[in-house]
Scaffold this active site. Structure first.
Site, mmCIF file in Angstrom:
data_model
loop_
_atom_site.group_PDB
_atom_site.id
_atom_site.type_symbol
_atom_site.label_atom_id
_atom_site.label_comp_id
_atom_site.label_asym_id
_atom_site.label_seq_id
_atom_site.Cartn_x
_atom_site.Cartn_y
_atom_site.Cartn_z
ATOM 1 C CG ASP A 43 -30.058 -20.984 -100.364
ATOM 2 O OD1 ASP A 43 -29.893 -20.271 -99.353
ATOM 3 O OD2 ASP A 43 -30.503 -22.149 -100.314
ATOM 4 C CD GLN A 64 -52.800 -9.306 -102.366
ATOM 5 O OE1 GLN A 64 -53.095 -10.477 -102.596
ATOM 6 N NE2 GLN A 64 -51.570 -8.857 -102.539
ATOM 7 C CG HIS A 75 -55.865 -1.065 -96.637
ATOM 8 N ND1 HIS A 75 -55.678 0.244 -97.029
ATOM 9 C CD2 HIS A 75 -56.632 -1.641 -97.589
ATOM 10 C CE1 HIS A 75 -56.303 0.448 -98.187
ATOM 11 N NE2 HIS A 75 -56.885 -0.672 -98.545
ATOM 12 C CE LYS A 104 -58.890 5.965 -105.004
ATOM 13 N NZ LYS A 104 -57.543 5.838 -104.463
ATOM 14 N NE ARG A 163 -57.611 2.969 -107.465
ATOM 15 C CZ ARG A 163 -56.387 3.478 -107.362
ATOM 16 N NH1 ARG A 163 -55.608 3.508 -108.413
ATOM 17 N NH2 ARG A 163 -55.945 3.947 -106.213
ATOM 18 C CG ASP A 168 -47.484 1.383 -103.630
ATOM 19 O OD1 ASP A 168 -46.268 1.591 -103.799
ATOM 20 O OD2 ASP A 168 -47.995 0.276 -103.845
ATOM 21 N N GLY A 214 -49.505 8.378 -107.102
ATOM 22 C CA GLY A 214 -50.273 8.860 -108.251
ATOM 23 C C GLY A 214 -51.607 9.457 -107.836
ATOM 24 C CB THR A 215 -54.334 8.116 -105.664
ATOM 25 O OG1 THR A 215 -54.513 6.938 -106.424
ATOM 26 C CG2 THR A 215 -55.680 8.585 -105.143
#
Length: 336
Positions: free
Chosen positions: A43, A103, A136, A201, A203, A231, A234-235
């Protein structure tokens, strides 16, 4: 005197083995990760069994909390519990990549601060200290009630740049891909004596960029984009295009943590970037290893030295200096 002992989860076993080899080199005696099994029941519950005596030992758990982040985090906590209940004297979590670090604040209403929650889980699991790299946000160290040593990839990257761009450092310009990463890029630019530029940039929503503007004159420059996490890329690929349009002759990127999820590798392969340099803080996938314009620099020499410094009570912050790291990486970046 007890030796430092390494135990590895399943997140990045090649890095754990590399660190063990470096410890063997430093100590002059064989160092291997502790014999243990970290498995899953049907499991998917995680089960840990340590086969060696660890009573009174100084233990180091090598486990980045990369993809799958939740599984790897639970492995770390359960390994720590197994060691604590086996009477280990001290437990250090060696987390080359600290997941959930993005986060780190409430940017909007009714959102979590997951980095703080993860810090609480780690502190309560019996772990005595954390050794990580390029958080980060450096203030995450304050989320913990235990000591946190945050290493930096900047001196390794600086050594690599001085080697790769030897003879044309006057053409190099370091670029931050956003305003938030200026301090990181400035630190690296200072190490190699290069000027600094910024790509601003905006967003509309997460993962989508509406507009990018280059701040600074990049005409005729070999631009090096510096960031901590890549990640979906894209950036990064968009920033490279904007820099080329602004007159840069070539674009390279140095990113500490190559998360490289989804279409990232394909985007990088088709990008105008000449190269992407990442560390092995996250175990590279087969696609990443096979990509011709992605290069991986090792972190094992630095982490092995940091483990030894922690074990024998000497300075870890000495590893922030290129002068200290250069002998550790001797042979990889030979003095010219």
């Amino acid at each position: 005197m007890n030796e430092p002992k390494l135990i590895a989860g399943n997140a990045n076993k090649p890095l754990a083995n590399s660190i063990a080899r470096r410890l063997t080199l430093h100590r002059g005696k064989m160092v291997k990760p502790v014999d243990a099994r970290v498995e899953r029941f049907n499991d998917q519950e995680i089960f840990v069994e340590v086969y060696e005596n660890v009573r009174g030992e100084d233990m180091y758990i090598l486990q980045p909390t990369s993809n799958p982040a939740n599984d790897n985090l639970m492995e770390l906590l359960i390994i720590a519990d197994a060691l604590k209940r086996s009477s280990a004297a001290r437990i250090t979590a060696v987390m080359p990549y600290f997941g959930y670090a993005r986060q780190d604040r409430r940017a909007k209403a009714r959102t979590p601060i997951s980095a703080k929650l993860v810090a609480n889980l780690i502190s309560e699991s019996g772990i005595d200290r954390v050794l990580t790299m390029d958080l980060h946000a450096t203030q995450i160290q304050g989320f913990f009630d235990i000591p946190v040593d945050n290493l930096y990839a900047a001196p390794i990257f600086a050594l690599d740049m001085l080697h790769q761009f030897k003879g044309r450092l006057d053409e190099v310009m370091v670029v931050s891909p956003d305003v938030g990463g200026v301090a990181r890029a400035r630190e690296l630019a200072k190490r190699i004596g290069a000027p600094l530029s910024i790509v601003d940039k905006r967003r509309e929503k997460a993962g989508e960029i509406s507009e990018m503007t280059v701040i600074g004159d990049v005409r005729g420059k070999a631009c090096i984009i510096v960031d901590d996490i890549c990640d979906t890329a894209g950036t990064l690929c968009k920033a490279a295009e904007v820099l080329i349009e602004a007159g840069a002759t070539e674009v390279h990127s140095y990113i500490t943590h190559g998360v490289l999820s989804g279409p990232a590798v394909e985007r990088i392969s088709n990008s105008v970037m000449k190269s992407l340099v990442i560390t092995d803080s996250i175990q590279p996938t087969d696609a990443v290893s096979a990509c011709p314009n992605i290069r991986i620099v090792p972190t094992a020499p630095m982490f092995a030295q940091a483990i030894l410094n922690t074990w024998n009570g000497t300075s870890v912050s000495s590893l922030f200096d290129m002068e200290t790291l250069a002998p550790i990486y001797d042979g990889l970046y030979p003095a010219e």
